[in-house]
Design a protein around this motif. Sequence first.
Motif, short mmCIF file in Angstrom:
data_model
loop_
_atom_site.label_atom_id
_atom_site.label_comp_id
_atom_site.label_asym_id
_atom_site.label_seq_id
_atom_site.Cartn_x
_atom_site.Cartn_y
_atom_site.Cartn_z
N ASP A 128 0.81 -1.22 0.00
CA ASP A 128 0.00 0.00 0.00
C ASP A 128 0.84 1.27 0.00
OD1 ASP A 128 0.95 -0.08 2.58
OD2 ASP A 128 -1.01 -0.28 3.54
N ARG A 129 2.17 1.13 0.01
CA ARG A 129 3.08 2.28 -0.15
C ARG A 129 4.16 1.90 -1.16
NH1 ARG A 129 5.44 4.10 5.43
NH2 ARG A 129 5.41 1.86 5.84
N GLU A 130 4.79 2.92 -1.71
CA GLU A 130 5.86 2.64 -2.67
C GLU A 130 7.09 2.09 -1.95
OE1 GLU A 130 6.89 5.64 -5.46
OE2 GLU A 130 4.86 5.84 -6.23
N HIS A 131 7.61 0.98 -2.44
CA HIS A 131 8.85 0.39 -1.96
C HIS A 131 9.86 0.40 -3.10
CE1 HIS A 131 6.26 -0.92 1.25
NE2 HIS A 131 7.22 -1.58 1.85
N PHE A 132 11.02 0.95 -2.85
CA PHE A 132 12.08 0.99 -3.86
C PHE A 132 13.08 -0.11 -3.54
CE2 PHE A 132 15.98 2.42 -5.86
CZ PHE A 132 15.54 2.89 -7.10
N ILE A 133 13.32 -0.99 -4.50
CA ILE A 133 14.14 -2.18 -4.28
C ILE A 133 15.30 -2.22 -5.26
CG2 ILE A 133 14.11 -4.71 -4.65
CD1 ILE A 133 11.52 -4.81 -3.13
N VAL A 149 15.47 -0.36 -0.44
CA VAL A 149 16.26 0.84 -0.24
C VAL A 149 15.47 1.91 0.49
CG1 VAL A 149 17.57 2.66 -1.41
CG2 VAL A 149 17.60 0.32 -2.31
N SER A 150 14.18 2.03 0.15
CA SER A 150 13.36 3.05 0.80
C SER A 150 11.89 2.66 0.73
CB SER A 150 13.57 4.43 0.15
OG SER A 150 13.05 4.44 -1.16
N VAL A 151 11.11 3.26 1.62
CA VAL A 151 9.66 3.05 1.64
C VAL A 151 9.00 4.41 1.71
CG1 VAL A 151 7.71 2.05 2.88
CG2 VAL A 151 9.90 0.84 2.84
N GLY A 152 8.06 4.67 0.83
CA GLY A 152 7.38 5.96 0.78
C GLY A 152 7.30 6.42 -0.65
N ASN A 153 6.76 7.62 -0.88
CA ASN A 153 6.69 8.14 -2.24
C ASN A 153 8.08 8.32 -2.81
OD1 ASN A 153 3.89 8.29 -2.22
ND2 ASN A 153 3.91 10.33 -1.28
N LEU A 154 8.27 7.88 -4.04
CA LEU A 154 9.59 7.92 -4.66
C LEU A 154 9.99 9.36 -4.93
CD1 LEU A 154 11.86 6.18 -5.75
CD2 LEU A 154 10.69 6.10 -7.95
N ASN A 155 11.12 9.78 -4.33
CA ASN A 155 11.66 11.10 -4.61
C ASN A 155 13.16 11.11 -4.34
OD1 ASN A 155 12.12 11.77 -1.77
ND2 ASN A 155 9.90 11.98 -1.63
N HIS A 160 18.86 7.91 -2.54
CA HIS A 160 20.13 8.61 -2.72
C HIS A 160 21.17 7.63 -3.25
CE1 HIS A 160 23.73 10.96 -1.93
NE2 HIS A 160 22.94 12.01 -1.75
N PRO A 161 21.94 8.04 -4.27
CA PRO A 161 22.95 7.12 -4.82
C PRO A 161 23.88 6.54 -3.77
CG PRO A 161 22.71 9.04 -6.22
CD PRO A 161 21.86 9.31 -5.00
N ARG A 162 24.24 7.33 -2.77
CA ARG A 162 25.17 6.85 -1.74
C ARG A 162 24.63 5.61 -1.05
NH1 ARG A 162 25.37 11.20 0.89
NH2 ARG A 162 23.69 10.73 2.35
N GLU A 163 23.34 5.66 -0.66
CA GLU A 163 22.75 4.52 0.03
C GLU A 163 22.52 3.35 -0.91
OE1 GLU A 163 22.47 4.50 3.26
OE2 GLU A 163 23.29 6.53 3.25
N LEU A 164 22.12 3.66 -2.15
CA LEU A 164 21.83 2.60 -3.12
C LEU A 164 23.08 1.78 -3.44
CD1 LEU A 164 19.93 1.24 -5.21
CD2 LEU A 164 20.69 3.00 -6.83
N PHE A 165 24.19 2.46 -3.71
CA PHE A 165 25.38 1.76 -4.17
C PHE A 165 26.28 1.25 -3.05
CE2 PHE A 165 24.18 4.25 -7.93
CZ PHE A 165 24.17 3.24 -8.87
N LEU A 200 20.46 7.86 -11.24
CA LEU A 200 21.09 6.67 -10.68
C LEU A 200 21.92 5.93 -11.72
CD1 LEU A 200 18.16 5.37 -8.44
CD2 LEU A 200 20.22 6.61 -7.71
N VAL A 201 21.48 5.95 -12.96
CA VAL A 201 22.26 5.34 -14.04
C VAL A 201 23.61 6.05 -14.18
CG1 VAL A 201 22.41 5.04 -16.55
CG2 VAL A 201 20.31 4.42 -15.35
N GLU A 202 23.60 7.38 -14.14
CA GLU A 202 24.85 8.15 -14.26
C GLU A 202 25.76 7.89 -13.06
OE1 GLU A 202 25.97 9.85 -16.90
OE2 GLU A 202 24.18 8.96 -17.83
N ALA A 203 25.17 7.81 -11.86
CA ALA A 203 25.97 7.51 -10.67
C ALA A 203 26.61 6.13 -10.77
CB ALA A 203 25.10 7.59 -9.42
N GLY A 204 25.86 5.17 -11.30
CA GLY A 204 26.40 3.83 -11.48
C GLY A 204 27.57 3.79 -12.43
N LYS A 205 27.53 4.60 -13.50
CA LYS A 205 28.63 4.66 -14.45
C LYS A 205 29.91 5.15 -13.78
CE LYS A 205 25.80 5.42 -18.60
NZ LYS A 205 25.39 6.42 -19.63
#
Length: 231
Positions: A128-133, A149-155, A160-165, A200-205
Amino acid sequence: MESTKNGVRIKELPEDLRPRERLAREGAEALSTVELLAVLLRTGSDSMSALDLATLVIAKTGGLLGLAECASEELYSIKGIGPAKVAQIKASIELGRRLAFEISDPKKVIKTPYDVFNLLKERMRYLDREHFIAVSLNTKHHVITIETVSVGNLNSSLVHPRELFKNSIKRSAAALVLAHNHPSGDPSPSAEDVQITRRLVEAGKLIGIEVIDHIIIGECGFTSLKELGVI
């Protein structure tokens, strides 16, 4: 007090009609959805047995799927359902989701967007909420880990790239697949979905971890941002 509508308590019913005893004797598969829910709830209220309460819950939510999608606030509005019973229901539904997810073989190879959808759909499409995986992959695109990675509306503040990578680097991931759900059921990307994906694609590069796709999951389908040309 565990009374049925006609004033009979469950423990006063013949043993072959009591849900818990039937479960022990015949197995869980022999019970109806209402009976299984009654076993889970354990007790009813002052005016209803557990069976009566389970019947009311199923009627109010429209069935098992409706119960899985039902928000806690809606469950609280049902007479006889308090915080403890809401917790029991939500925990059992989440266990069912996780079991379905594990059965789907999380160590599979990701070759197509459909592979990602099959991997994550039972875990994500009824939230029932946005989950980013983030799905971390090795050099052969076998799944290493699947992390929320996060729960809530995607923004931007939530993803954040730091937490994702950070975790992907720890696990020596070669690539990532991103995924999030749309509780509305419509998997069409928003402008912010596209913006964050490109960021995020650019951060990954820069880091050396390829973001190969971003999958948006709805109730009955998905959208691949790679197939749309965003990646």
